[in-house]
Structures are given as structure tokens and as C-alpha cells.
Design a protein around this motif. Sequence first.
Motif, PDB file in Angstrom:
ATOM      1  N   GLY A 226       0.785  -1.224   0.000  1.00 58.80           N
ATOM      2  CA  GLY A 226       0.000   0.000   0.000  1.00 58.80           C
ATOM      3  C   GLY A 226       0.814   1.268   0.000  1.00 58.80           C
ATOM      4  N   VAL A 227       2.143   1.151   0.188  1.00 58.06           N
ATOM      5  CA  VAL A 227       2.970   2.347   0.290  1.00 58.06           C
ATOM      6  C   VAL A 227       4.037   2.405  -0.801  1.00 58.06           C
ATOM      7  N   VAL A 228       4.728   1.298  -1.022  1.00 57.63           N
ATOM      8  CA  VAL A 228       5.902   1.305  -1.899  1.00 57.63           C
ATOM      9  C   VAL A 228       5.547   1.062  -3.364  1.00 57.63           C
ATOM     10  N   TYR A 229       4.658   0.116  -3.631  1.00 53.44           N
ATOM     11  CA  TYR A 229       4.498  -0.384  -4.997  1.00 53.44           C
ATOM     12  C   TYR A 229       3.322   0.201  -5.768  1.00 53.44           C
ATOM     13  N   GLY A 230       2.651   1.151  -5.182  1.00 52.00           N
ATOM     14  CA  GLY A 230       1.506   1.712  -5.883  1.00 52.00           C
ATOM     15  C   GLY A 230       1.879   2.367  -7.199  1.00 52.00           C
ATOM     16  N   ASP A 231       2.916   3.199  -7.175  1.00 52.88           N
ATOM     17  CA  ASP A 231       3.338   3.916  -8.383  1.00 52.88           C
ATOM     18  C   ASP A 231       3.749   2.944  -9.482  1.00 52.88           C
ATOM     19  N   LEU A 232       4.516   1.933  -9.118  1.00 51.55           N
ATOM     20  CA  LEU A 232       4.978   0.946 -10.096  1.00 51.55           C
ATOM     21  C   LEU A 232       3.825   0.116 -10.653  1.00 51.55           C
ATOM     22  N   SER A 233       2.827  -0.139  -9.822  1.00 49.71           N
ATOM     23  CA  SER A 233       1.752  -1.058 -10.214  1.00 49.71           C
ATOM     24  C   SER A 233       0.704  -0.424 -11.111  1.00 49.71           C
TER      25      SER A 233
END
Length: 741
Positions: free
Chosen positions: A30-37
Motif C-alpha cells: 500500500g505504500v511502496v508499490y503503488g506507483d509501479l503497479s
Amino acid sequence: MDVENLSARQESRYLKACGTTLLLAYQSLGVVYGDLSISPIYVYRSTFSGKLHLHEKDAVVLGVFSLVFWTLTLIPLCKYILFVLQADDNGEGGTFALYSLMCRKLKIGHLRYSQPTDNDLSVYNSETSQRETRTSFLIKSFFDKHQSSRVVLLLVVLLGTSMIIGDGVLTPTMSVLSAVSGIHIKAPNLHENYIIFIACMILIGLFSLQHYGTHKVGFLFAPILIAWLCCISGLGIYNIFKWNPSVCRAMSPYYIYNFFKETGKDGWSSLGGIILCITGSEAMFADLGHFSIISIRMTFTAVVYPCLVIAYMGEAAYLTEHIEDLEKSFYKSIPEHIFWPVFIIATLATVVGSQAIISATFSIISQCQALGCFPRVKITHTSSDIHGQIYIPEINWLLMFLCIILTITFKDFHLIGNAFGLTVIIVMLITTCLMFLIITTVWKRTVILALLFILMFGSIELVYFSACLAKVHHGGWLPLVFSLVTLMLMSVWHYGTAKKQDFEFQNKVCLDWFLGFGQSLGMVRLPGIGLIYTSTTNGLPPMFAHFITNFPAFHRICIFISLHTLTIPKVPLDEQFLIGRIGPAEYRLFQCIVRYGYKDARKDSDEFENQVFMKVAEFMQQEVITGKSNTNYEYEMPVVGKPSEPVIDAFSKAKTKRKYKVRFTEVGVMDEVSELIEQKESGVSYMMGNTCVIAHDSSSFLKRIVINIIYGFLRRNSRRRAVALGIPHPSLIEVGIVYRV
């Protein structure tokens, strides 16, 4: 029986560690991978927005997918997950973490004054020392010989930091706008202004949630991203089997060769859109302080990476049969009966995607402020367990304002995409260059290994950089302007702060002058304790000399406090305080150096005050035990660790104003500690300088502009130091003084 208990305890610790890792892995979604996903929403659309749409062939679509696949594999998976995450600074990541690691290992820092006593920290001693290689020796010698190279290195680091802050404006705008634009699929006649309005409302909601902290936001956003990853992977599998199962062949690098053979220069120009598939990769490293290396690696390798590959593959399979849908391929590939549920999840996922870079922006600004490269702002720690989880109100609302302005003024999705791509690739290039220095000087590996790292990743990033640079006049100028302005402000703040510290160091007052001057004026000692904040660690600060010249009186007990932020993430609690005497014991003057790491949380004023007094009392006790009075504090200051029980009892009873008994073996120590407690009950005052830094009349025109105008503006509009330290206003004495630097 003891063996069984030991085994049970070890198993319990192992299960607890596994549970913590799984929890952090869940939160990282919910914090790190949102942009990448969320990049599948706009990658194909951005890639075909230029002249590449003239090459509407299956081979071109498959070539784009092959480029996306290998870019995802080489940069996030190989570079960041395998290599860059290993270069953490005691669990902290980001551009500044790499820089602080080099500063500490090579002693090439250009940020803070280091003290000889800092070398005794266990953090320094616990780091394994490796044999000096010829390459590391040459690099260190180069930095020692050319002082200007240290300035250049700092400016490069600050440029990377500025780009990440700029990314905090571009990512939410790009993500939310691309998701909301999907409404045009079902409502083609809807006016563009309604799309902009909806995007602005979502952005306001996103930034309004930030004050709850990363912990709560992660729990709230993680289920959304899990649902999103399930959606895009499910859609990918559906499109692969329905439209073109043979698309899997495009994972071969041959399709990249075929792509450039077909498209030529137009294919090179389209790389500015393909680079968007790895936006958010830097956040994996920058947000490392919020989580752990193993949790980030686990989540990306087992969940995020396979889901993204399947999603891109499925979209490519759909495009091979529907080449006319290039502009809106993602939403067009969604089956009719599930369009609205996927659209809602996509919109929510873009909000999650923005969280990664917002958290990274908070972390990087906190590090910059601690190391004197950013004006003082309010930092709120939102978790009592993980100090890296913070919230900065001023930055949060400034980012929101800039995002809304950017959304309203630019509107064009492709212009924002060009700006976004240039920001991403510049940050990655800076990380690659810093990793070369880490590999050779910190890890002490051969220069051949470092060159292989540069050739493998740097060459790929340079190709992408050249394509993004060609689009500077099509929106790429925005991150350059924003980053250069941020870089200028950070550099000016650092320069002004350094000049202020230089002035105090050069104009400090020696103890002999102070004692002789005090006798001639008939110095008066007032009841109570004075905590005097200064940046000097030996001698008396010019601010204090200015005060007693105009008002020859000060407290019966004075403690000169110097707060130092070191280029390490955290300083152990029992090593934070250094206590020493100034002059003979009867003068009751003490020096207290408090050392923090750039990720350490500052205590509130009451807790800090009590801790200082306990450390001073413990120092008095240690003087008797060691049999010496440490008055030469310039060269030796003992580390004061955990206070003994009598001292704690004395201060806890003093707070309740009851009768107390302190048991010391030496009467002198008992009298001195009793006096400390008595003076504490008489009142505690805080003294610090309210300095006005101006350039000397003989300074150059440029220096006067920098110091008098820009630095003066930043100092007047930043958070006051007393407020940042939480000092109660009724107990504060501010001494006005002008520094001509």
C-alpha cells in the motif's frame, strides 16, 4: 530443560520475526508499490503518443512489450532488488543514505562538522573494515586533494533529492489524471473540465489522508492494491488466451531488435513513454526506512513483478488484434460487463500509487533538514515503533497545491508524461553513479565489477535519458525548472547555515576571557538552571558573550547544549550524550553534546530536559568513580549512558516535590546533585540566539544576493528553531545578534 527453553525462545523469536516481515510486506503493497503497479494504465498510451503511431504493426506492438519486459527485469528486479537495496545505510535508503554511507566510510562529507569523539560511536566501530583496494585509495585521495569535488558530489546528491521532490508533484497528477480519463470510454461527450474537477477532488482527498501516517495509510491502501494487482493480472490472462496466446514469444530480445529495425528514430523517440513502466522503482529504495529489505524483496519478486508482466503481456495481446485502440488500450481491453468495477479499482489504485512517492518525499526532506540542507519544517512521527514513518504538514499541503495547479494548467496527459519520464531517469542515473562509488569505496570490490554495473545499467539508462531529453520542449522542461529551483533553495540554505556555523566557530570566546571579564563586571549568579543552545562544542558561543556583556548575570548552573546531527541514521540511546565541565567544579558550568542520527526522533522539551539533568548527575557520579574531574572537555568527554537508579529516584521524587534521599558514597557528589535538583525546582530557562546573518560589506554582489535576500527570506519563513525544539515560550530567552559573514 534449559536447552528446551532456549529452543522454544528461539522458535518464538523466529516466528515473531516472520510475522513482522509478512506484516511489513503486506503494508509495503500500500505504500511502496503503488506507483509501479499503476503504470499499465498509461505506458502503451504514452509510448504510441508520438510518431510511433505511424507504425501500427503487430511487430511494433510486440517490440514495445519486449522492451517493457526487459526494462522491468533489468532495472527494478536486477538493479534495485539485487544490488541497490544492499547499499542501505543501517536500514535507511534513498539518495542521501548512499551519500551518508560514503561520507562516513571515506570521511569526505561536506555537510556537518565532525568531532573526534564521534569516532567512538559503536555504529562506526561495528562496521566491518575491509582491506583498502587501490581503486578506493585513489578515489579517496582524489576527494582529499580536490575539495571542489566534494561540493560537486553534494550538488549531484541534492539534484537527485530535488528530482524526487519534483516526482512528488508529477506522480499524483499523472496517475490520477490517467485513471479518471477512462470515463471518456463510457461518456465520450463529457467535457474535459469535468475530468479535471474530478481529478482535483481525488488529489485533495489523497493529501488529506496523509496525517494519519504511513502505518494506517498502508493498512488502508494495501487491500486496494491487492485487488488492483488481481484485476490487471486477471485481465492479462484473459486477453492472452482470448486474443493472442503466442504473445509470450515477445519476451525474446529478438523482438527489441526487430522493433528498432522497423521504427528507426521513431522507436528511439518512443522510449520516453516506455520508461514510465518503471516509475516508482526508486521509491523501493527511498522508502526502505519504512520497512525492511526482505519485505520489499519478497513483495516485488513474488507478487508485483509477475502481475505486471502478465498485465503488459495481456494488453499487448489485445493490441495485436485491436491496433486502432492504441490511445485507450487499457480501458478498451476490459470486458464490457466488468468495466465499472475495474474503473473504480483503477481510480483507487492511482491514489495508492501516489502514496509511494509522497512517503519517499517526506523521508528525503526529513533527512535533508536534519543534515542542514533544507529549511526547518514541522516533522510529525506517526508511529512509535518505526521512526521512519513521518508526516510533514507544510510539504504535504504544498505538494497538493502544486499538483492541483499542474492538473489545471497542463491538462495534456502527454506533456505531463514527458516531464514524468525525464524526472524518473535522472534520479536513476544519479543512483547508478553513486553506486559506482559505493561498490569501489564502501564494498571495496574491484573496479571491474563497478564498471560492469555501470555498463549494464548505466548504458540502458543513458539511452532512455537521451530519448527523454529530446522532449524537453514538450513538457520535459517542467521537472528541470522545478528541480533547479529546489536545488538552488537547498544549496542556499546549506551555504547560509554553514557560514553561520563558521562565524560562531571563529568567534567563540575562551574561558579565561570569560572569567576575567566576569570578575571585572561583578557577575551575578541567579537561582535556577540555564540551558544554553549553541553550535560550538568548545569555548563559549558569541551569543552568550553578547548577552553577559549587556546583562552581567546568568544562572547558578549553566549547561551549554550542542545538538549535532551525524551522517548516520540513528545513534544508540546510551551514546547520544557527551557531558563535560567548563572550568573548575565550583563554577557549575557544563558542556552537553547531544548526537542524533538523521532519522532519530527528537524528544519533547520536558523529556529532553529531564534526560539532560540525569546525564549531568550521572556524570558527577562518574567523576568520583574514575577519580578525576574532566575539565578539559575539548579533548575528552565521557559518554554518559543509562543513569544509575539513585539519580533516577532523585529526579522522579523532585518532580513530585516530596522529600527525597540520594545515596552516594561521596558527600561532595551528594551536595552537587542536591544543588542540581534544588536549582531545577527554582526554574529552568532556555537561551538561544536569534541571529540575523548578513553578508559583509566587502562581499561580492552575488554573495549579498544569496545571503541577504534568498537565505534571509528562507530563514524568516522557516520554522523557528525554538518551536522546532518544542521549547516553552515563557521559559525562552532569545538573544538578538547580527553575524556578518
